[in-house]
Design an enzyme around this catalytic site. Sequence first.
Site, PDB file in Angstrom:
ATOM      1  CE1 TYR A 148      -0.201  -0.390 -17.493  1.00 13.62           C
ATOM      2  CE2 TYR A 148      -2.897  -0.443 -18.052  1.00 13.62           C
ATOM      3  CZ  TYR A 148      -2.110  -0.298 -18.632  1.00 13.62           C
ATOM      4  OH  TYR A 148      -1.864   0.438 -19.650  1.00 13.62           O
TER       5      TYR A 148
ATOM      6  CE  LYS B  82      -2.351   1.762   3.815  1.00 13.17           C
ATOM      7  NZ  LYS B  82      -3.924   1.631   5.151  1.00 13.17           N
TER       8      LYS B  82
ATOM      9  CB  SER C 290      -1.241   2.214 -16.873  1.00 16.79           C
ATOM     10  OG  SER C 290      -0.853   3.190 -17.305  1.00 16.79           O
TER      11      SER C 290
END
Length: 157
Positions: free
Chosen positions: A89, A40, A56
């Site tokens: 992504y 994270k 992305s």
Amino acid sequence: MLSAFLSLICSPPMFFGIMPTLPLKAYRNPSLQTQMLKAKLHRARVTHSELDYDGSCAIDSNLLDSSGIREYEQIQIYNINNGERFTTYAIRAEAGSRVISINGAAAHKAAVGDRVIICAYAAYSDVELLNHKPKLLYLDEGNFVIRTSNTIPVQAA
């Protein structure tokens, strides 16, 4: 033959009638996986929002490497400013640039200056979970790491 082997390794072993120290659930079906937080980036600041890009989220290479998030890995982004949550992504941005760029259609969900939480998840077996610790990086306004952790404090009532 394979099923006999799997039942042997998936059953808790007994030693003189005593169970080993691993929890019983660690001996379940080894193909069973649990999705868990892997990494994270907490409170990253969006530096770019590029609608006309292939898509992305570009992230400073140093932050990717420090967090263990891989290039092209699926990530979840949670926008603290507006509550938007979306999937994309990760791609590499220049090392040391402190770039967090939300690209393509996702650019509608985050503006420059927004604070976001970027998470990556992975599937782990019960045995892997015995030692699993996520990699948590806490960032300041300039996307510098101010602290790291592998646990989230218990939320008080």
